[in-house]
Design a protein around this motif. Structure first.
Motif, PDB file in Angstrom:
ATOM      1  N   LEU A 155      65.279  -3.671  13.637  1.00 47.55           N
ATOM      2  CA  LEU A 155      66.420  -3.011  14.256  1.00 47.55           C
ATOM      3  C   LEU A 155      66.974  -3.826  15.410  1.00 47.55           C
ATOM      4  N   THR A 213      64.463  -3.687  22.120  1.00 53.92           N
ATOM      5  CA  THR A 213      63.666  -2.472  22.283  1.00 53.92           C
ATOM      6  C   THR A 213      62.431  -2.826  23.086  1.00 53.92           C
ATOM      7  N   PRO A 245      67.088   0.278  21.020  1.00 55.53           N
ATOM      8  CA  PRO A 245      67.392   0.648  19.642  1.00 55.53           C
ATOM      9  C   PRO A 245      66.162   1.174  18.912  1.00 55.53           C
ATOM     10  N   GLY A 246      66.309   2.322  18.268  1.00 55.13           N
ATOM     11  CA  GLY A 246      65.221   2.938  17.523  1.00 55.13           C
ATOM     12  C   GLY A 246      64.419   3.957  18.295  1.00 55.13           C
ATOM     13  N   THR A 273      54.001   1.531  15.429  1.00 58.47           N
ATOM     14  CA  THR A 273      55.336   1.790  15.962  1.00 58.47           C
ATOM     15  C   THR A 273      56.126   0.498  16.083  1.00 58.47           C
ATOM     16  N   LEU A 307      59.658  -0.714  14.091  1.00 55.44           N
ATOM     17  CA  LEU A 307      60.848  -1.261  14.749  1.00 55.44           C
ATOM     18  C   LEU A 307      61.219  -2.626  14.191  1.00 55.44           C
ATOM     19  N   LYS A 353      56.094   8.978  15.481  1.00 53.75           N
ATOM     20  CA  LYS A 353      57.402   9.347  14.963  1.00 53.75           C
ATOM     21  C   LYS A 353      58.261  10.189  15.908  1.00 53.75           C
ATOM     22  N   LEU A 368      60.978   8.201  17.642  1.00 52.93           N
ATOM     23  CA  LEU A 368      61.849   7.318  16.871  1.00 52.93           C
ATOM     24  C   LEU A 368      63.142   8.014  16.453  1.00 52.93           C
ATOM     25  N   THR A 369      64.227   7.237  16.446  1.00 53.52           N
ATOM     26  CA  THR A 369      65.502   7.712  15.925  1.00 53.52           C
ATOM     27  C   THR A 369      65.472   7.707  14.399  1.00 53.52           C
ATOM     28  N   ALA A 429      67.154   5.927  12.348  1.00 51.81           N
ATOM     29  CA  ALA A 429      67.116   4.567  11.811  1.00 51.81           C
ATOM     30  C   ALA A 429      65.695   4.020  11.809  1.00 51.81           C
ATOM     31  N   ALA A 430      64.966   4.255  12.902  1.00 52.87           N
ATOM     32  CA  ALA A 430      63.587   3.771  12.969  1.00 52.87           C
ATOM     33  C   ALA A 430      62.670   4.581  12.063  1.00 52.87           C
TER      34      ALA A 430
END
Length: 568
Positions: free
Chosen positions: A51, A361, A400-401, A429, A433, A449, A452-453, A455-456
């Motif tokens: 990501l 990130t 991000p993520g 994790t 990513l 989890k 995480l977004t 996307a991730a």
């Protein structure tokens, strides 16, 4: 020069001593050695699509209580900024908290019975090397999936490994790092830098950074301030301050090396380790929280001191502990040491983020926390902060993520803080990513989890492979640290209580590794005067009978321990 300044200068002068090289053959560049920051064309397991770039900053022994105090004082703006835009909380750790085990588990996502690092020393009494690790670490997996890595100062990375990127090892020498045995570079040791073509350049930079003048300047300006010599006792002058100086030097060195190369060639995966947040906590907790210590003004403590501590100070007769310790005015100034160290490392964190640029990130992690220890009676090394009971660590993630959690001000005001998985969730994790699937053993814990977004989460849902361990390089027991390094390690960690005075370690205790629930953790702050019983006979940690059990108490929701999907 004052007596105090002379002692500091003498302690630092050992850094200028040229040491004999560590064992093991020298290596060439080994592999592509790409340090341009560009993406390679694919690894042996295909090409991952992360990501964003990932930066993992290890801060040994970082403690939430100290962080909260500094947040209230607006002194750690970079940690606060990450918290405000990310997720943060307590991180469950193993008990006992043995640094080589914890940091290796964090980098591999595996328990010690899988990765093979069980203690500070192996069964023969030697220091572990990177070749003894039986499973791939994050940097190996990134390499195998076509990604680049930069690794600076991480535990058990000597000798360096061949990755697409750069590795500067966490090497150790008693003559350089004294009692702390935190990673530090050695002037003459081979295979500390990958690719080998950069080794001379890196060691030249390290030599410039490792001067006595620079270390003293950093120590005074960033950690200790200016303390009048007559405000310090022999304990501070001969033990606490000199034994912290080496961590200051090591952290400054790795910070400057990382800043240079992260700016020049940022990789997909970037990892940096700092050890002084732990060391300052061990050495100076009594000054930070003096109200809970029954000594030095306690008759029983004076009696114990005369009976137990006199051999450690043969040139100084004393009737009470106050004869050995700083004055009340010195206590007040030393109360700032831990806080100052955190503030300094927070500034380094900000510099690392700036060097990495946008689209990164960040995970700030600690292997454990810290709390007061020996509150009832002093120990021989005047260690007043500890964590062997499994004090929970720190995780702060942003970028991000990563979801934005919020509620920072509520934590600052009330101290309320939740748990965010365990150190076994960190590697899965990071892999999510990076767009890399875990293997089946990692998936038992899984990525954390809840942070995480979407996307991730889609990357965390990649089907696990059967095993990354099968086919990994065979463990190498032929590379050894020098006899001087091994001897210094035993002596210094014996003084800290991690190793027996005769060089033995308690393998039986280390083999029974359990995760401690941060939400039910209760600190053990007292010190028992040791008796003269011999240490337990060592056992073979590879024996199946000594495999680590599952945790005996429930873990926080989302830790991954209770659910193979990692949702608790």
């Amino acid at each position: 020069m004052t007596r105090s300044r002379t002692l500091l200068a003498l302690s630092l002068s050992a850094f200028l001593v040229v040491l004999s090289a560590c064992g093991g053959a020298g290596g060439g560049d080994g592999g592509s050695g790409s340090v341009t920051g560009g993406r390679s064309t694919g690894g042996s397991r295909g090409q991952a699509e992360p990501l964003a770039k990932v930066l993992v900053v290890g801060m040994d022994g970082l403690e939430w209580r100290i962080v909260r105090d500094l947040l209230q004082q607006d002194r750690v703006p970079n940690l606060r900024a990450l918290m405000e835009r990310g997720t943060w909380g307590k991180l469950a750790t193993f008990r006992p908290t043995l640094s080589p085990v914890l940091w290796t588990s964090m980098a591999t996502g595996k328990r010690p019975q899988y990765h093979g690092i069980h203690n500070f020393l192996d069964e023969t009494g030697e220091v572990y090397t990177s070749g003894r690790r039986a499973v791939p670490a994050l940097w190996n997996l990134a390499h195998d999936h076509g990604l680049t890595s930069n690794v600076f100062g991480w535990w058990l990375t000597w000798p360096v490994e061949e990755v697409d990127g750069m590795m500067v090892s966490g090497t150790s020498s008693g003559a350089l790092v004294n009692a702390n045995w935190k990673p530090a570079l050695l002037p003459d040791a081979s295979r500390q830098v990958h690719p080998a073509s950069l080794e001379d350049e890196v060691l030249e930079l390290v030599a410039a950074l490792g001067t006595r003048e620079r270390a003293e300047q950093v120590a005074q300006e960033r950690v200790f301030g200016t303390i009048p010599p007559d405000a310090l006792g022999i304990v501070e002058k001969q033990l606490l301050i000199p034994e912290t100086m080496w961590s200051i030097q090591a952290d400054d060195t790795y910070a400057q090396v990382a800043l240079k190369y992260l700016a020049e060639r940022p990789a997909d995966l970037n990892m940096v380790y700092f050890g002084g947040t732990d060391v300052s906590g061990h050495r100076f907790w009594r000054y930070y929280e003096p109200e809970i210590f029954d000594w030095p003004d306690k008759p029983e403590a004076d009696r114990i001191a005369r009976a137990k501590l006199a051999p450690f100070f043969p040139d100084h007769s004393f009737q009470s502990l106050r004869d050995l310790l700083a004055s009340p005015a010195g206590d007040v100034m030393l109360a700032e040491v831990i806080l100052n160290y955190y503030v300094w490392i927070d500034e380094v964190l900000g510099q690392l983020l700036e060097a990495m640029g946008d689209d990164v990130t960040v995970l700030v992690v600690s292997d454990h926390g810290m709390h007061a220890s020996a509150t009832n009676l002093p120990n021989a090394q005047f260690i007043t902060g500890h964590h062997q009971d499994g004090a929970p660590g720190v995780i702060i993630a942003a970028g991000p993520g990563i979801k934005q959690q919020g509620d920072v001000e509520a934590f600052v005001t009330t101290g309320a803080i939740g748990s965010r998985g365990s150190l076994l969730n960190v590697a899965p994790t990071v892999l999510a990513l990076l767009g890399i699937a875990p293997d089946e053993e990692m998936a038992r814990h899984g990525a954390y989890k809840p942070m995480l977004t979407e996307a991730a989460l889609s990357l965390a849902a990649l089907p696990p492979v059967e095993s990354y361990d099968e086919g990994f390089r065979p463990t190498d027991g032929t590379e050894h640290v020098s006899a001087e390094m091994n001897r210094a390690f035993v002596e210094k960690f014996a003084a800290l209580g991690y190793i027996g005075a005769d060089g033995t370690v308690n393998f039986e205790q280390a083999a029974v590794v359990e995760l401690v629930n941060p939400d039910t953790f209760e600190a053990d702050t007292e010190f028992s005067v040791p008796d003269d019983d011999p240490p337990p006979a060592p056992v073979d940690p590879s024996d199946p009978d000594h495999d680590a059990p599952e945790p005996s108490e429930p873990l926080p929701v989302g830790s991954g321990e209770a659910d193979p999907d990692g949702e608790g």
